[in-house]
Motif scaffolding. Sequence first.
Motif, PDB file in Angstrom:
ATOM      1  N   SER A   1       0.840  -1.201   0.000  1.00 58.03           N
ATOM      2  CA  SER A   1       0.000   0.000   0.000  1.00 58.03           C
ATOM      3  C   SER A   1       0.877   1.253   0.000  1.00 58.03           C
ATOM      4  O   SER A   1       0.965   1.979   0.997  1.00 58.03           O
ATOM      5  CB  SER A   1      -0.922   0.000   1.228  1.00 58.03           C
ATOM      6  OG  SER A   1      -1.780   1.108   1.200  1.00 58.03           O
ATOM      7  N   LEU A   2       1.532   1.495  -1.121  1.00 60.75           N
ATOM      8  CA  LEU A   2       2.464   2.619  -1.230  1.00 60.75           C
ATOM      9  C   LEU A   2       1.746   3.901  -1.647  1.00 60.75           C
ATOM     10  O   LEU A   2       0.902   3.893  -2.540  1.00 60.75           O
ATOM     11  CB  LEU A   2       3.562   2.288  -2.233  1.00 60.75           C
ATOM     12  CG  LEU A   2       4.591   1.256  -1.743  1.00 60.75           C
ATOM     13  CD1 LEU A   2       5.345   0.660  -2.921  1.00 60.75           C
ATOM     14  CD2 LEU A   2       5.553   1.901  -0.762  1.00 60.75           C
ATOM     15  N   THR A   3       2.099   4.983  -0.996  1.00 62.92           N
ATOM     16  CA  THR A   3       1.547   6.294  -1.329  1.00 62.92           C
ATOM     17  C   THR A   3       2.328   6.936  -2.457  1.00 62.92           C
ATOM     18  O   THR A   3       1.764   7.620  -3.310  1.00 62.92           O
ATOM     19  CB  THR A   3       1.595   7.216  -0.096  1.00 62.92           C
ATOM     20  OG1 THR A   3       0.973   6.550   1.001  1.00 62.92           O
ATOM     21  CG2 THR A   3       0.902   8.536  -0.358  1.00 62.92           C
ATOM     22  N   ALA A   4       3.655   6.752  -2.455  1.00 64.06           N
ATOM     23  CA  ALA A   4       4.516   7.363  -3.469  1.00 64.06           C
ATOM     24  C   ALA A   4       5.658   6.420  -3.818  1.00 64.06           C
ATOM     25  O   ALA A   4       6.172   5.706  -2.948  1.00 64.06           O
ATOM     26  CB  ALA A   4       5.074   8.693  -2.968  1.00 64.06           C
ATOM     27  N   ILE A   5       6.034   6.419  -5.102  1.00 65.57           N
ATOM     28  CA  ILE A   5       7.231   5.725  -5.576  1.00 65.57           C
ATOM     29  C   ILE A   5       7.948   6.705  -6.498  1.00 65.57           C
ATOM     30  O   ILE A   5       7.565   6.898  -7.649  1.00 65.57           O
ATOM     31  CB  ILE A   5       6.901   4.428  -6.346  1.00 65.57           C
ATOM     32  CG1 ILE A   5       5.999   3.506  -5.529  1.00 65.57           C
ATOM     33  CG2 ILE A   5       8.191   3.711  -6.730  1.00 65.57           C
ATOM     34  CD1 ILE A   5       5.527   2.274  -6.292  1.00 65.57           C
ATOM     35  N   GLU A   6       8.979   7.353  -5.971  1.00 72.18           N
ATOM     36  CA  GLU A   6       9.707   8.375  -6.714  1.00 72.18           C
ATOM     37  C   GLU A   6      11.079   7.861  -7.132  1.00 72.18           C
ATOM     38  O   GLU A   6      11.754   7.166  -6.353  1.00 72.18           O
ATOM     39  CB  GLU A   6       9.871   9.637  -5.861  1.00 72.18           C
ATOM     40  CG  GLU A   6       8.566  10.334  -5.549  1.00 72.18           C
ATOM     41  CD  GLU A   6       7.934  10.955  -6.778  1.00 72.18           C
ATOM     42  OE1 GLU A   6       8.555  11.852  -7.366  1.00 72.18           O
ATOM     43  OE2 GLU A   6       6.830  10.517  -7.162  1.00 72.18           O
ATOM     44  N   PHE A   7      11.492   8.230  -8.336  1.00 71.89           N
ATOM     45  CA  PHE A   7      12.796   7.833  -8.863  1.00 71.89           C
ATOM     46  C   PHE A   7      13.688   9.053  -9.029  1.00 71.89           C
ATOM     47  O   PHE A   7      13.224  10.130  -9.431  1.00 71.89           O
ATOM     48  CB  PHE A   7      12.623   7.148 -10.222  1.00 71.89           C
ATOM     49  CG  PHE A   7      13.892   7.106 -11.030  1.00 71.89           C
ATOM     50  CD1 PHE A   7      14.916   6.236 -10.675  1.00 71.89           C
ATOM     51  CD2 PHE A   7      14.068   7.934 -12.123  1.00 71.89           C
ATOM     52  CE1 PHE A   7      16.099   6.207 -11.413  1.00 71.89           C
ATOM     53  CE2 PHE A   7      15.239   7.900 -12.865  1.00 71.89           C
ATOM     54  CZ  PHE A   7      16.260   7.040 -12.500  1.00 71.89           C
ATOM     55  N   MET A   8      14.983   8.898  -8.725  1.00 71.05           N
ATOM     56  CA  MET A   8      15.929   9.989  -8.943  1.00 71.05           C
ATOM     57  C   MET A   8      17.313   9.417  -9.226  1.00 71.05           C
ATOM     58  O   MET A   8      17.663   8.343  -8.750  1.00 71.05           O
ATOM     59  CB  MET A   8      15.976  10.917  -7.736  1.00 71.05           C
ATOM     60  CG  MET A   8      16.480  10.261  -6.460  1.00 71.05           C
ATOM     61  SD  MET A   8      16.079  11.197  -4.992  1.00 71.05           S
ATOM     62  CE  MET A   8      14.335  10.841  -4.871  1.00 71.05           C
ATOM     63  N   GLU A   9      18.084  10.161 -10.004  1.00 75.27           N
ATOM     64  CA  GLU A   9      19.448   9.781 -10.305  1.00 75.27           C
ATOM     65  C   GLU A   9      20.417  10.585  -9.454  1.00 75.27           C
ATOM     66  O   GLU A   9      20.096  11.678  -8.968  1.00 75.27           O
ATOM     67  CB  GLU A   9      19.746  10.006 -11.786  1.00 75.27           C
ATOM     68  CG  GLU A   9      18.901   9.146 -12.720  1.00 75.27           C
ATOM     69  CD  GLU A   9      19.267   9.352 -14.177  1.00 75.27           C
ATOM     70  OE1 GLU A   9      20.334   8.861 -14.588  1.00 75.27           O
ATOM     71  OE2 GLU A   9      18.490   9.989 -14.901  1.00 75.27           O
ATOM     72  N   GLN A  10      21.633  10.063  -9.300  1.00 68.94           N
ATOM     73  CA  GLN A  10      22.644  10.703  -8.469  1.00 68.94           C
ATOM     74  C   GLN A  10      22.923  12.141  -8.911  1.00 68.94           C
ATOM     75  O   GLN A  10      23.012  13.049  -8.089  1.00 68.94           O
ATOM     76  CB  GLN A  10      23.934   9.893  -8.517  1.00 68.94           C
ATOM     77  CG  GLN A  10      25.050  10.437  -7.633  1.00 68.94           C
ATOM     78  CD  GLN A  10      26.336   9.654  -7.837  1.00 68.94           C
ATOM     79  OE1 GLN A  10      26.745   9.387  -8.977  1.00 68.94           O
ATOM     80  NE2 GLN A  10      26.959   9.254  -6.746  1.00 68.94           N
ATOM     81  N   GLY A  11      23.045  12.350 -10.228  1.00 70.19           N
ATOM     82  CA  GLY A  11      23.357  13.690 -10.724  1.00 70.19           C
ATOM     83  C   GLY A  11      22.320  14.715 -10.330  1.00 70.19           C
ATOM     84  O   GLY A  11      22.653  15.846  -9.950  1.00 70.19           O
ATOM     85  N   THR A  12      21.055  14.331 -10.390  1.00 72.75           N
ATOM     86  CA  THR A  12      19.977  15.252 -10.023  1.00 72.75           C
ATOM     87  C   THR A  12      20.037  15.587  -8.538  1.00 72.75           C
ATOM     88  O   THR A  12      19.801  16.735  -8.132  1.00 72.75           O
ATOM     89  CB  THR A  12      18.611  14.632 -10.379  1.00 72.75           C
ATOM     90  OG1 THR A  12      18.619  14.232 -11.748  1.00 72.75           O
ATOM     91  CG2 THR A  12      17.493  15.628 -10.154  1.00 72.75           C
ATOM     92  N   ILE A  13      20.363  14.606  -7.718  1.00 75.44           N
ATOM     93  CA  ILE A  13      20.506  14.844  -6.279  1.00 75.44           C
ATOM     94  C   ILE A  13      21.627  15.853  -6.021  1.00 75.44           C
ATOM     95  O   ILE A  13      21.486  16.773  -5.194  1.00 75.44           O
ATOM     96  CB  ILE A  13      20.782  13.523  -5.545  1.00 75.44           C
ATOM     97  CG1 ILE A  13      19.529  12.647  -5.545  1.00 75.44           C
ATOM     98  CG2 ILE A  13      21.240  13.775  -4.100  1.00 75.44           C
ATOM     99  CD1 ILE A  13      19.768  11.237  -5.055  1.00 75.44           C
ATOM    100  N   LEU A  14      22.750  15.696  -6.716  1.00 68.33           N
ATOM    101  CA  LEU A  14      23.885  16.602  -6.514  1.00 68.33           C
ATOM    102  C   LEU A  14      23.535  18.027  -6.943  1.00 68.33           C
ATOM    103  O   LEU A  14      23.924  18.997  -6.280  1.00 68.33           O
ATOM    104  CB  LEU A  14      25.101  16.093  -7.288  1.00 68.33           C
ATOM    105  CG  LEU A  14      25.669  14.745  -6.817  1.00 68.33           C
ATOM    106  CD1 LEU A  14      26.809  14.309  -7.713  1.00 68.33           C
ATOM    107  CD2 LEU A  14      26.117  14.826  -5.359  1.00 68.33           C
TER     108      LEU A  14
END
Length: 463
Positions: free
Chosen positions: A248-261
């Motif tokens: 029962s997930l509310t959110a599943i978000e994806f991100m790459e390392q470069g975007t985090i930096l």
Amino acid sequence: MYNKVTQKDIDALIAATSADRVLYGESISEDYSHDELGGISNMPEVLVKVLSTEEVAAVMKHASQNKIPVVVRGSGTGLVGASVALHGGIMLETTAMNKILELDEENLTVTVQPGVLLMELAAFCEEHDFLYPPDPGEKSATIGGNISTNAGGMRAVKYGVTRDYVRGLTAVLPSGEIVTLGGKVVKNSSGYSLKDLIIGSEGTLAVITEAVLKLVPLPKITTSLLVPFTSISDAIGTVPLLIKSRASLTAIEFMEQGTILFSEEYLGKNFPDKKSPAYLILTVDGNDKSVVDAEIDKVAELCIGAGATDALIVDTEERKGSVWSARGAFLEAIKASTTEMDECDVVVPRNKVAEFVLYTHEVSKQLGVRIPSFGHAGDGNLHVYVCRDDLADTAWKDALEKAFDLLYKKARALSGLVSGEHGIGYAKKGFLAEDYGETQLSLMRGIKSAFDPNCILNPGKVF
């Protein structure tokens, strides 16, 4: 095709509103010529800051009678040029229509004007122990804008999108007529749903002046996991497993390392973990701590089994602030990292997300341009940005055209579509035509003609 605004028109608009809220000529800020991305630009001839449904009706009646084009603008946070006055004319700004008119706790609804900001509505609802579930990343967007694009956001996996929470609308037609569509009723099988046609129509069919929105009780507990992976394919390849597990997930978000930096540098805040190439953020909410904890344990175990190197619980206020402020700043961070950019707001089936993201890397290498991405992996909606960096004008235009052509062709090949939540506006019209073909576009033109026979409301947008 359209008439230019004259002094007589300005006098009529002042009579319908007030002199201090009708701006023209050099008194209109250049900010009103573009939206957030700024790739398309044109100034309105006159800007009218409206305060009520009646004022909107008076302006639209005058525009209709005198064949003057009108475009509606909220906070201007759009990304596809939908709020740009391509033909000059009148721009209606609704940000001053920003009242929360009623909270109906018996019917679980809140009634708002279109200029209420998403973050203001969210705070108001939480103060009263309710949740307005749609959660687009741009919290300073107006509710009118969210409805006009059928915005989705991070909680769409569990709760759905804006359309699922609009019970009723008050709207002004291009003729100046006021209509009330839907209401507080839960069910409605009474004829065609005109309300649902207006939702997502990007201001081309009517001007929204009031909305009745559905609420849900505020979950008492919300817990998130930050899950690092050693490869992008492992990270996104885990998403279908999570969906299939029926967690029962509310959110599943994806991100790459470069975007985090980029986000870390932009905000000046440290991210809890930035060593891995790819991450998922998973959220569970509910009212029973044992149930939420069991779900978190279940998805953490599944992720570790699928190749995750860890599953970090985002439980402290400091960690919550770090993770979610970084996620909320991704767009601005990428924008700050380059000289110019444009967005591919693509949506594909959830089991095709990994293939599409990996393809963006191929296109990046092929064209020699940077293409960072992030998005709502749980519903297949990815935000992919083509960055100009130091490319000269001709090279940039060529690379952007080729990148979009390749990316949208790939989306179609994967049974995807051109936009998941940001709309079509002016910028993506050609890609919509390729997605839908003449039969569907003809139906859309027929709907537009029925609402707006003189084509004065936001002309040149969508198709």
